[in-house]
Design a protein around this motif. Structure first.
Motif, PDB file in Angstrom:
ATOM      1  N   THR A 234      42.149  40.546  78.253  1.00  0.00           N
ATOM      2  CA  THR A 234      42.738  40.871  76.950  1.00  0.00           C
ATOM      3  C   THR A 234      41.844  41.829  76.183  1.00  0.00           C
ATOM      4  O   THR A 234      42.321  42.804  75.583  1.00  0.00           O
TER       5      THR A 234
ATOM      6  N   ALA B  22      40.860  38.491  70.593  1.00  0.00           N
ATOM      7  CA  ALA B  22      40.954  38.805  72.026  1.00  0.00           C
ATOM      8  C   ALA B  22      40.005  37.924  72.830  1.00  0.00           C
ATOM      9  O   ALA B  22      40.358  37.422  73.905  1.00  0.00           O
TER      10      ALA B  22
ATOM     11  N   ASN C 295      41.467  34.431  73.042  1.00  0.00           N
ATOM     12  CA  ASN C 295      42.572  34.390  74.003  1.00  0.00           C
ATOM     13  C   ASN C 295      42.061  34.344  75.433  1.00  0.00           C
ATOM     14  O   ASN C 295      42.585  33.599  76.277  1.00  0.00           O
ATOM     15  N   ASP C 296      41.031  35.125  75.723  1.00  0.00           N
ATOM     16  CA  ASP C 296      40.460  35.104  77.068  1.00  0.00           C
ATOM     17  C   ASP C 296      39.802  33.763  77.359  1.00  0.00           C
ATOM     18  O   ASP C 296      39.860  33.266  78.485  1.00  0.00           O
TER      19      ASP C 296
END
Length: 363
Positions: free
Chosen positions: A228, A339, A342-343
């Motif tokens: 991401t 980001a 999310n990862d």
């Protein structure tokens, strides 16, 4: 035999060869301190010694990213909460002195008082792999740049016969040409300069090959770890690797995007006076992470139409380039934080980003 109903807090002053541990009770009274070797058996002895004083609520460790890195991993695997502790400030050291027991007790007291609350990086996952590989790459890039500068300086001061041959060549071609030199007379300035250029050029080529090999590995690792993040505009393997290393394997330890911005040195600092209301650049935080965000901002200012429109609008409002860059980096930090989270969730679904309710409950 110890009373396991007694709750204690420990502090550890870490060094290269030894660690000094101290234990205090819930009222802050000093119970005991002892020195242990910084080895596997020493860590086991320290754990056993801590357990002999009661139930350990938390352990404050100085230097969790350096001398205390392995100790922090051992304590975490043993189920003990580990808190990152900064060294005492100069004012405290002037008043109370400096010794290993004093620093160990100060670490424990900082945890007991709530002054130290930082969660250390776990340093046991793929992000630690990325960080480790970035260390030799960074030094190789620095050494290559130094060698290139030295080679160019030698060309400037070389005899005209050699200067005419090398004038205007880019660094890659200069190294390739000079690496093939076969000087015969080292007693002459021309021969000695050729010999020096050949040595430097071979060094440049070897370092370039080393950097290329590391780039291949790091590109694959960063793409695997943070897909991401890698899809964001202006984020390449080098920038992503630095941001991952800054966040660590457990970026959920960052309470919010504001905490991440503060870590990267892009949190706005109030600088208002009288009727002038403004903020200034933040000179603190991780400067390498700040440079990574700066690189993203420069890339977007050149290639991203939305960013260019934003810069034009803020310029028309009277903001300076520094202020615009500060605002951009703060916006980018917000995007990068989400980001990263999310990862993290993709790697470990059980882990989630802290919510407002979580923060209120923790407070």
């Amino acid at each position: 035999m110890s009373d396991q109903h007694v709750h204690v807090i420990a502090g550890v002053d870490t060094h290269g060869q030894t660690h000094h541990a101290a234990v205090i009770d819930s009222l802050g009274r000093h119970l005991a301190d002892r020195e242990f070797p910084a080895t596997g058996s020493g860590y086991r002895q320290l754990l056993s010694w801590l357990g002999g004083h009661g139930t350990v609520q938390a352990v404050g460790v100085e230097g969790t990213g350096a001398y205390g890195a392995e100790l922090s991993r051992v304590l975490a695997r043993a189920g003990l909460p580990v808190v990152e502790v900064d060294r005492p400030d100069r004012k405290t050291r002037r008043m109370k002195g400096k010794s290993d027991p004093i620093d160990a007790y100060a670490a424990a007291t900082a945890v007991a008082s709530g002054r130290a609350t930082g969660v250390p990086k776990t340093r046991d996952g793929i992000v630690e792999v990325v960080r480790a590989l970035r260390v030799p790459r960074r030094s190789a890039v620095k050494a290559r740049t130094q060698a290139i500068n030295q080679a160019r300086q030698l060309v400037i001061t070389a005899p005209e016969e050699l200067r005419a041959q090398l004038r205007g060549l880019p660094a890659r071609e200069l190294a390739a040409v000079c690496a093939r030199f076969r000087p015969s007379d080292l007693a002459s300035p021309l021969g000695a300069t050729k010999a020096a250029l050949r040595i430097l050029s071979r060094r440049i080529l070897a370092l370039s090959e080393e950097i290329a090999d590391l780039d291949v590995e790091l590109k694959a690792l960063t793409a695997q770890t943070a897909p991401t993040l890698m899809n964001r505009m202006g984020v390449g393997p080098d920038v992503a690797g630095q941001l991952l290393a800054t966040a660590g394997d457990n970026p959920d330890r960052l309470r919010s995007e504001a905490a991440f911005a503060h870590l990267c040195g892009v949190a706005p600092i109030p600088a208002s006076s009288g009727r002038r209301d403004r903020h200034r650049l933040n000179r603190g935080g991780d400067r390498a992470a700040n440079h990574a965000l700066h690189t993203i901002a420069l890339s977007r200012m050149r290639w991203d139409e939305r960013t260019r429109s934003y810069v034009d609008r803020r310029t028309a409002q009277g903001l300076s380039k520094k202020d615009i860059m500060r605002c951009l980096k703060r916006h980018i930090a917000r995007e990068i934080y989400h980001a990263l989270i999310n990862d993290l969730q993709a790697r470990d679904p059980a882990t989630k980003a802290p919510t407002t309710a979580d923060l209120a409950k923790a407070a």
